[in-house]
Design a protein around this motif. Structure first.
Motif, PDB file in Angstrom:
ATOM      1  N   UNK A  48       0.844  -1.217   0.000  1.00  0.00           N
ATOM      2  CA  UNK A  48       0.000   0.000   0.000  1.00  0.00           C
ATOM      3  C   UNK A  48       0.867   1.251   0.000  1.00  0.00           C
ATOM      4  N   UNK A  49       1.899   1.247   0.850  1.00  0.00           N
ATOM      5  CA  UNK A  49       2.793   2.417   0.923  1.00  0.00           C
ATOM      6  C   UNK A  49       3.437   2.647  -0.446  1.00  0.00           C
ATOM      7  N   UNK A  50       3.905   1.566  -1.050  1.00  0.00           N
ATOM      8  CA  UNK A  50       4.586   1.690  -2.344  1.00  0.00           C
ATOM      9  C   UNK A  50       3.630   2.248  -3.411  1.00  0.00           C
ATOM     10  N   UNK A  51       2.411   1.703  -3.470  1.00  0.00           N
ATOM     11  CA  UNK A  51       1.464   2.169  -4.495  1.00  0.00           C
ATOM     12  C   UNK A  51       1.134   3.649  -4.301  1.00  0.00           C
ATOM     13  N   UNK A  52       1.057   4.088  -3.051  1.00  0.00           N
ATOM     14  CA  UNK A  52       0.777   5.514  -2.788  1.00  0.00           C
ATOM     15  C   UNK A  52       1.940   6.407  -3.192  1.00  0.00           C
ATOM     16  N   UNK A  53       3.105   5.842  -3.187  1.00  0.00           N
ATOM     17  CA  UNK A  53       4.318   6.647  -3.416  1.00  0.00           C
ATOM     18  C   UNK A  53       4.678   6.738  -4.904  1.00  0.00           C
ATOM     19  N   UNK A  54       4.222   5.774  -5.702  1.00  0.00           N
ATOM     20  CA  UNK A  54       4.647   5.748  -7.111  1.00  0.00           C
ATOM     21  C   UNK A  54       4.024   6.918  -7.874  1.00  0.00           C
ATOM     22  N   UNK A  55       4.865   7.679  -8.538  1.00  0.00           N
ATOM     23  CA  UNK A  55       4.380   8.761  -9.400  1.00  0.00           C
ATOM     24  C   UNK A  55       4.518   8.335 -10.854  1.00  0.00           C
ATOM     25  N   UNK A  56       4.088   9.214 -11.752  1.00  0.00           N
ATOM     26  CA  UNK A  56       4.080   8.844 -13.175  1.00  0.00           C
ATOM     27  C   UNK A  56       5.444   8.444 -13.712  1.00  0.00           C
ATOM     28  N   UNK A  57       6.489   9.151 -13.247  1.00  0.00           N
ATOM     29  CA  UNK A  57       7.827   8.887 -13.811  1.00  0.00           C
ATOM     30  C   UNK A  57       8.771   8.251 -12.807  1.00  0.00           C
ATOM     31  N   UNK A  58       8.232   7.563 -11.830  1.00  0.00           N
ATOM     32  CA  UNK A  58       9.099   7.001 -10.796  1.00  0.00           C
ATOM     33  C   UNK A  58      10.097   5.996 -11.372  1.00  0.00           C
ATOM     34  N   UNK A  59      11.267   5.979 -10.749  1.00  0.00           N
ATOM     35  CA  UNK A  59      12.220   4.892 -11.003  1.00  0.00           C
ATOM     36  C   UNK A  59      12.331   4.141  -9.675  1.00  0.00           C
ATOM     37  N   UNK A  60      11.935   2.883  -9.692  1.00  0.00           N
ATOM     38  CA  UNK A  60      11.894   2.101  -8.445  1.00  0.00           C
ATOM     39  C   UNK A  60      13.021   1.072  -8.465  1.00  0.00           C
ATOM     40  N   UNK A  65      15.215 -10.581  -1.265  1.00  0.00           N
ATOM     41  CA  UNK A  65      14.881 -11.001   0.107  1.00  0.00           C
ATOM     42  C   UNK A  65      13.449 -11.489   0.238  1.00  0.00           C
ATOM     43  N   UNK A  66      13.209 -12.246   1.307  1.00  0.00           N
ATOM     44  CA  UNK A  66      11.894 -12.870   1.475  1.00  0.00           C
ATOM     45  C   UNK A  66      10.822 -11.850   1.854  1.00  0.00           C
ATOM     46  N   UNK A  67      11.186 -10.772   2.541  1.00  0.00           N
ATOM     47  CA  UNK A  67      10.166  -9.791   2.936  1.00  0.00           C
ATOM     48  C   UNK A  67       9.765  -8.945   1.722  1.00  0.00           C
ATOM     49  N   UNK A  68      10.751  -8.535   0.937  1.00  0.00           N
ATOM     50  CA  UNK A  68      10.428  -7.792  -0.294  1.00  0.00           C
ATOM     51  C   UNK A  68       9.594  -8.678  -1.230  1.00  0.00           C
ATOM     52  N   UNK A  69       9.895  -9.970  -1.249  1.00  0.00           N
ATOM     53  CA  UNK A  69       9.095 -10.920  -2.056  1.00  0.00           C
ATOM     54  C   UNK A  69       7.608 -10.772  -1.707  1.00  0.00           C
ATOM     55  N   UNK A  70       7.316 -10.698  -0.398  1.00  0.00           N
ATOM     56  CA  UNK A  70       5.909 -10.592   0.010  1.00  0.00           C
ATOM     57  C   UNK A  70       5.309  -9.236  -0.357  1.00  0.00           C
ATOM     58  N   UNK A  71       6.134  -8.196  -0.386  1.00  0.00           N
ATOM     59  CA  UNK A  71       5.628  -6.883  -0.815  1.00  0.00           C
ATOM     60  C   UNK A  71       5.201  -6.978  -2.282  1.00  0.00           C
TER      61      UNK A  71
END
Ligand code: G3H
Length: 255
Positions: A48-60, A65-71
């Motif tokens: 949820x935090x990530x989706x709120x933070x992404x803008x039109x031109x974001x570079x992510x 890791x196992x926790x990022x996998x779950x994100x």
């Protein structure tokens, strides 16, 4: 009862935010030591935090890791992001293939209908070979884009656990013990003051860059990662931490 519990978490979030001096803290109820599904809930909260933070031109930039996998696996959106670029934060760091930054980058980009590039660099290269790979024009182009990332999704590891998981040589383990490393994130090992004491042999993001240009979204579960979270927070002055109650309560004990 549920509302009271939530209020408890909200005030815990405020306390941890002050300790870590960051932009946002999200605490998921429970402790991974008693309930393994806490990691999935951290994944959902961080998605949820990530989706709120992404803008039109974001570079992510995405770490492994196992926790990022779950994100990444918790991302659910109907929105498309044709201008967004997703990149691995670093080349492979000897994770299982499903937890590697490259795999998670491709998965996240597919979910967002965004663009992606990978860093296909073999494990266990000598420093000399790594330096020559780094100079390859295609790799250099991708690295330059990684250095421009404005969101970094990463896990935080306990240094002692990570040296075992990454199967590091005894000499490196002894060195890290001498340097009192407590944290590992993005291939960097930090002492409790957040100073870099060792860098893994891989190519990618520069941790120093996080303090300047990027918004880190860092995920970690468990009491054993509390000291590592504190160390990592000293490195950055912005960003969001998503953790379980187990880690949060231990952070209070340690500070
Ligand atoms: O760099 C830190 C590690 O990637 C954390 O991994 O989420 O599997 O514990 P983990």
């Amino acid at each position: 009862m549920v509302i009271r519990n939530l209020r408890g978490l909200y005030s815990l979030e405020d306390i941890i935010k002050k300790i870590l001096k960051c932009d946002k803290v999200v605490i998921v109820s429970g402790d991974i030591a008693h309930n393994i599904s806490v990691r999935e809930n951290i994944g959902k909260a961080a998605a949820k935090v990530l989706l709120n933070k992404i803008g039109n031109n974001s570079i992510i930039a995405v770490a492994g890791g196992s926790t990022v996998y779950h994100v990444v696996h918790s991302i659910k959106t109907n929105k498309k992001y044709p201008e967004v670029l997703v990149l691995p934060a670093r080349g492979s760091l000897r994770n299982n293939v499903e937890y590697q930054a490259n795999s998670l980058t491709a998965k996240l980009a597919t979910k967002l209908e965004a663009n992606y590039e990978l860093l296909n660099i073999p494990d266990n290269l000598s420093r000399k070979s790594l330096e020559s790979v780094r100079k390859e024009p295609d790799i250099q182009k991708t690295i330059n884009k990684i250095l421009k990332s404005n969101i970094i999704l990463c896990g935080i590891g306990n240094a002692n656990e990570m040296v075992v998981r990454r199967n590091l040589a005894d000499t490196v383990i002894e060195f890290l013990n001498r340097k009192e490393a407590v944290a590992e994130a993005l291939g960097y090992y930090l002492n409790k003051d957040g100073e870099i004491v060792y860098t893994s042999r891989s190519i990618g993001i520069k941790l120093e860059q996080m303090t300047k240009t990027a918004y880190p979204i860092a995920v970690a579960a468990g009491k054993s990662k509390a000291q590592a979270i504190i160390a990592f927070s000293k490195f950055i002055n912005n960003g969001c931490f998503i953790m379980d109650e187990g880690a949060a309560k231990e952070i209070i004990n340690l500070t």
